[in-house]
Design an enzyme around this catalytic site. Structure first.
Site, PDB file in Angstrom:
ATOM      1  N   LYS A   1     -10.963  48.583 -18.931  1.00  0.00           N
ATOM      2  CA  LYS A   1      -9.714  47.837 -18.903  1.00  0.00           C
ATOM      3  C   LYS A   1      -8.633  48.542 -19.731  1.00  0.00           C
ATOM      4  CE  LYS A   1     -10.562  43.258 -18.808  1.00  0.00           C
ATOM      5  NZ  LYS A   1     -10.958  42.011 -19.471  1.00  0.00           N
TER       6      LYS A   1
ATOM      7  N   GLU B   1      -0.888  28.517 -24.001  1.00  0.00           N
ATOM      8  CA  GLU B   1      -0.236  29.260 -22.926  1.00  0.00           C
ATOM      9  C   GLU B   1      -0.323  28.427 -21.650  1.00  0.00           C
ATOM     10  OE1 GLU B   1       1.353  32.266 -22.940  1.00  0.00           O
ATOM     11  OE2 GLU B   1       1.781  31.445 -20.960  1.00  0.00           O
TER      12      GLU B   1
ATOM     13  N   PHE C   1       1.884  19.813  -6.678  1.00  0.00           N
ATOM     14  CA  PHE C   1       0.454  19.588  -6.949  1.00  0.00           C
ATOM     15  C   PHE C   1      -0.099  18.379  -6.200  1.00  0.00           C
ATOM     16  CE2 PHE C   1      -1.847  22.385  -9.905  1.00  0.00           C
ATOM     17  CZ  PHE C   1      -0.898  23.385  -9.935  1.00  0.00           C
TER      18      PHE C   1
ATOM     19  N   GLY D   1      -9.818  25.413  -8.012  1.00  0.00           N
ATOM     20  CA  GLY D   1     -10.828  26.319  -8.561  1.00  0.00           C
ATOM     21  C   GLY D   1     -10.173  27.193  -9.606  1.00  0.00           C
TER      22      GLY D   1
ATOM     23  N   CYS E   1      -9.653  28.232 -14.909  1.00  0.00           N
ATOM     24  CA  CYS E   1      -9.090  27.292 -15.888  1.00  0.00           C
ATOM     25  C   CYS E   1      -9.405  25.829 -15.590  1.00  0.00           C
ATOM     26  CB  CYS E   1      -7.582  27.492 -15.971  1.00  0.00           C
ATOM     27  SG  CYS E   1      -7.157  29.180 -16.412  1.00  0.00           S
TER      28      CYS E   1
ATOM     29  N   LYS F   1      -6.674  31.160  -5.223  1.00  0.00           N
ATOM     30  CA  LYS F   1      -5.331  30.800  -4.771  1.00  0.00           C
ATOM     31  C   LYS F   1      -4.632  32.071  -4.332  1.00  0.00           C
ATOM     32  CE  LYS F   1      -2.256  30.585  -8.558  1.00  0.00           C
ATOM     33  NZ  LYS F   1      -1.701  29.871  -9.705  1.00  0.00           N
TER      34      LYS F   1
HETATM   35  C1  UGA Z   1      -3.582  26.523 -14.233  1.00  0.00           C
HETATM   36  C2  UGA Z   1      -2.356  25.735 -14.699  1.00  0.00           C
HETATM   37  O1  UGA Z   1      -1.535  25.444 -13.569  1.00  0.00           O
HETATM   38  C3  UGA Z   1      -1.551  26.550 -15.705  1.00  0.00           C
HETATM   39  O2  UGA Z   1      -0.449  25.790 -16.182  1.00  0.00           O
HETATM   40  C4  UGA Z   1      -2.476  26.918 -16.868  1.00  0.00           C
HETATM   41  O3  UGA Z   1      -1.787  27.707 -17.826  1.00  0.00           O
HETATM   42  C5  UGA Z   1      -3.657  27.696 -16.339  1.00  0.00           C
HETATM   43  O4  UGA Z   1      -4.371  26.893 -15.372  1.00  0.00           O
HETATM   44  C6  UGA Z   1      -4.539  28.040 -17.489  1.00  0.00           C
HETATM   45  O5  UGA Z   1      -5.148  27.136 -18.068  1.00  0.00           O
HETATM   46  O6  UGA Z   1      -4.549  29.202 -17.923  1.00  0.00           O
HETATM   47  P1  UGA Z   1      -3.984  28.505 -12.472  1.00  0.00           P
HETATM   48  O7  UGA Z   1      -5.440  28.310 -12.743  1.00  0.00           O
HETATM   49  O8  UGA Z   1      -3.404  29.885 -12.474  1.00  0.00           O
HETATM   50  O9  UGA Z   1      -3.118  27.673 -13.553  1.00  0.00           O
HETATM   51  O10 UGA Z   1      -3.694  27.908 -11.043  1.00  0.00           O
HETATM   52  P2  UGA Z   1      -2.957  26.615 -10.426  1.00  0.00           P
HETATM   53  O11 UGA Z   1      -1.699  27.041  -9.813  1.00  0.00           O
HETATM   54  O12 UGA Z   1      -2.926  25.507 -11.400  1.00  0.00           O
HETATM   55  O13 UGA Z   1      -3.978  26.241  -9.260  1.00  0.00           O
HETATM   56  C7  UGA Z   1      -5.300  25.806  -9.571  1.00  0.00           C
HETATM   57  C8  UGA Z   1      -6.066  25.436  -8.332  1.00  0.00           C
HETATM   58  O14 UGA Z   1      -5.561  24.229  -7.786  1.00  0.00           O
HETATM   59  C9  UGA Z   1      -6.019  26.460  -7.212  1.00  0.00           C
HETATM   60  O15 UGA Z   1      -7.318  26.613  -6.677  1.00  0.00           O
HETATM   61  C10 UGA Z   1      -5.062  25.866  -6.201  1.00  0.00           C
HETATM   62  O16 UGA Z   1      -5.315  26.284  -4.897  1.00  0.00           O
HETATM   63  C11 UGA Z   1      -5.352  24.378  -6.387  1.00  0.00           C
HETATM   64  N1  UGA Z   1      -4.251  23.477  -5.973  1.00  0.00           N
HETATM   65  C12 UGA Z   1      -3.045  23.542  -6.595  1.00  0.00           C
HETATM   66  C13 UGA Z   1      -4.471  22.549  -4.959  1.00  0.00           C
HETATM   67  O17 UGA Z   1      -5.559  22.462  -4.380  1.00  0.00           O
HETATM   68  N2  UGA Z   1      -3.443  21.709  -4.608  1.00  0.00           N
HETATM   69  C14 UGA Z   1      -2.241  21.750  -5.205  1.00  0.00           C
HETATM   70  O18 UGA Z   1      -1.357  20.943  -4.833  1.00  0.00           O
HETATM   71  C15 UGA Z   1      -2.032  22.691  -6.220  1.00  0.00           C
END
Ligand code: UGA
Length: 437
Positions: A35, A148, A253, A261, A264, A327
């Site tokens: 890395k 964060e 959301f 998934g 996080c 995602k």
């Molecule tokens: C998430 C949080 O959104 C961030 O604010 C946080 O900082 C981050 O975790 C973390 O803890 O580091 P992330 O895991 O990058 O971010 O992704 P998201 O955009 O939250 O999506 C999470 C999952 O939910 C994905 O699998 C996405 O496809 C799903 N999702 C999202 C849905 O099924 N429906 C929705 O309406 C939105």
């Protein structure tokens, strides 16, 4: 300012590059030699939009370096802890090994007045425990928790233009000396009016887990509504549009589909439940067990729907899965619902081909038994059913007329409810969404 960033994964690599972009002199430190070699060559070790351009940009100025040697942290004023806190094997709680050893290894290199800034997502109480260690070993250094909130796929812009800053300091007071130091670190985004909240340490830790739990709950809520829509013959996408117009609810959301998934949300709600149990407050979070259960049920639901769609069972059926990442705009397959569904279908006798623009190498490491094809047209050849499971733009834009010529039978399961059912049906496809008639 002189800054060290310990841990150069999805969070730390982006944070290091962004801190250099904000004008600081930054050293990124990680134990993973591969890395560090890649980052030193301005190559991102994972796919994240804008990151490579940013690395190239700041490395030309000489203000960003990477190393595996923790001693390089000596001389920095501020040390960010950005290491991972994965789920413990066989348990719900978070594994704090990396956080603890990052702090332990940093201690010999600290100087009076230095600031340790925790950014990793940790169970509430961790920061106070680490602050006590620091008090014992370097009483003139301070520890703050500065969670964060970046999203993968938007990590650079979320770091440079966050929607808020949270500083957890020991006494929760605005005049704590660490507040002014962090204000200097974030002077540029603060100057544009980004809100900044000062809290005590446990509140700052809880802000992060509470935010992720709320987001997970919102997704599971709409997925529970999708189950109801399926039973009642209603359309969850229109339901979400309508309730989302109430600005107390909001449309974001509320996309029903195969569930959440990633590295996080799933592990954070589990670690939160485990921590609540330790604190004797488990009842407060029993609802998160249901949030988790609704989420996991989506995956088995898709397997069942695929079986229905194929008519006479899954055995020997050629299924093409579009999307492996958890995602779009990410190559991260940690707890990816798409990949988990692909693996379950394969286990039940289907012949599964998976395609994804960026995540195939990571997917193949996790599930080597699946068949991976990068090119979408080749992946779709002779498919008995197509499953759209990660909503990359290029999959949303697929032409149903052209596609119908490649597959054996035009059947599609839209696991993210992003396609126009009328258009696909008009092109001769048997279309299934989730929670849509
Ligand atoms: C998430 C949080 O959104 C961030 O604010 C946080 O900082 C981050 O975790 C973390 O803890 O580091 P992330 O895991 O990058 O971010 O992704 P998201 O955009 O939250 O999506 C999470 C999952 O939910 C994905 O699998 C996405 O496809 C799903 N999702 C999202 C849905 O099924 N429906 C929705 O309406 C939105």
């Amino acid at each position: 300012m002189r800054i060290s960033v310990i841990g150069c994964g999805y969070l730390g690599a982006v944070h290091a590059a962004c801190m250099a972009k904000l004008g600081h002199t930054v050293v990124g430190i990680d134990v993973d030699e591969r890395k560090i070699a890649e980052l030193s060559a301005a190559k991102a070790p994972f796919y994240e939009p804008e990151l490579e351009e940013l690395l190239e940009d700041v490395q030309q100025t000489g203000t960003l370096t990477f190393t595996t040697d923790i001693a390089a942290a000596a001389g920095s004023d501020v040390h960010f802890i950005c290491v991972g806190t994965p789920q413990k094997k066989g348990e719900n709680g978070a594994d704090l090994t990396y956080v603890d050893s990052a702090v332990e290894n940093l201690l010999p290199h600290l100087r009076p007045g230095n600031l340790i800034v925790g950014k990793s997502t940790v169970p509430v109480g961790t920061a106070s425990r680490l602050a006590a260690v620091l008090l014992d070993r370097e009483p003139e250094a301070h520890l703050v928790w500065n969670p964060e909130f970046l999203r993968e796929g938007h990590a650079v812009s979320d770091t440079l233009h966050p929607d808020r800053f949270v500083y957890g300091v020991e006494d929760g007071a605005e005049h704590h000396p660490s507040v002014a130091v962090l204000d200097d670190v974030y002077a540029i985004p603060l100057s544009t009016g980004t809100p900044r909240l000062v809290t005590d340490l446990p509140t700052a830790e809880l802000v992060k887990t509470a935010a992720n739990s709320f987001l997970a709950t919102k997704i599971s809520f709409i997925n529970a509504m999708a189950e109801l829509c399926d039973a009642a013959g209603a359309d969850v996408t229109r339901l979400a549009d309508a309730i989302g117009l109430d600005d107390r609810i909001g449309r974001k959301f509320l996309n029903a589909g195969i569930g959440f998934g990633g590295g996080c949300l799933p592990k954070d709600i589990r670690a939160f439940m485990a921590r609540a149990g330790e604190l004797g407050a488990d009842q407060a979070l029993t609802f998160l067990r249901e949030v988790d259960a609704i989420n996991m049920r989506r995956r088995s639901r898709v397997v069942e729907l695929t079986r229905e769609l194929c008519g006479d069972g899954l055995l020997g059926k050629r299924i093409t899965v579009l999307g492996a990442a958890f995602k779009p705009e990410s190559d991260d397959v940690r707890d990816s619902p798409a990949l988990s569904i692909a693996a379950q279908l394969q286990l039940q006798g289907a012949v599964v081909t998976v395609s994804d623009p960026k995540a195939l190498a990571n997917a193949a490491r996790r599930f080597p038994e699946l068949h991976y094809v990068q090119d979408v047209d080749s992946a779709l050849q002779n498919a008995d059913a197509v499953l759209l499971l990660t909503e990359w733009r290029e999959y949303r834009d697929l032409d149903p007329h052209l596609l119908a010529k490649s597959v054996a039978t035009p059947r599609i399961l839209d696991g993210r409810n992003v396609l126009d059912p009328a258009k696909w049906r008009a092109a001769g496809w048997q279309y299934r969404g989730l929670g849509r008639p």
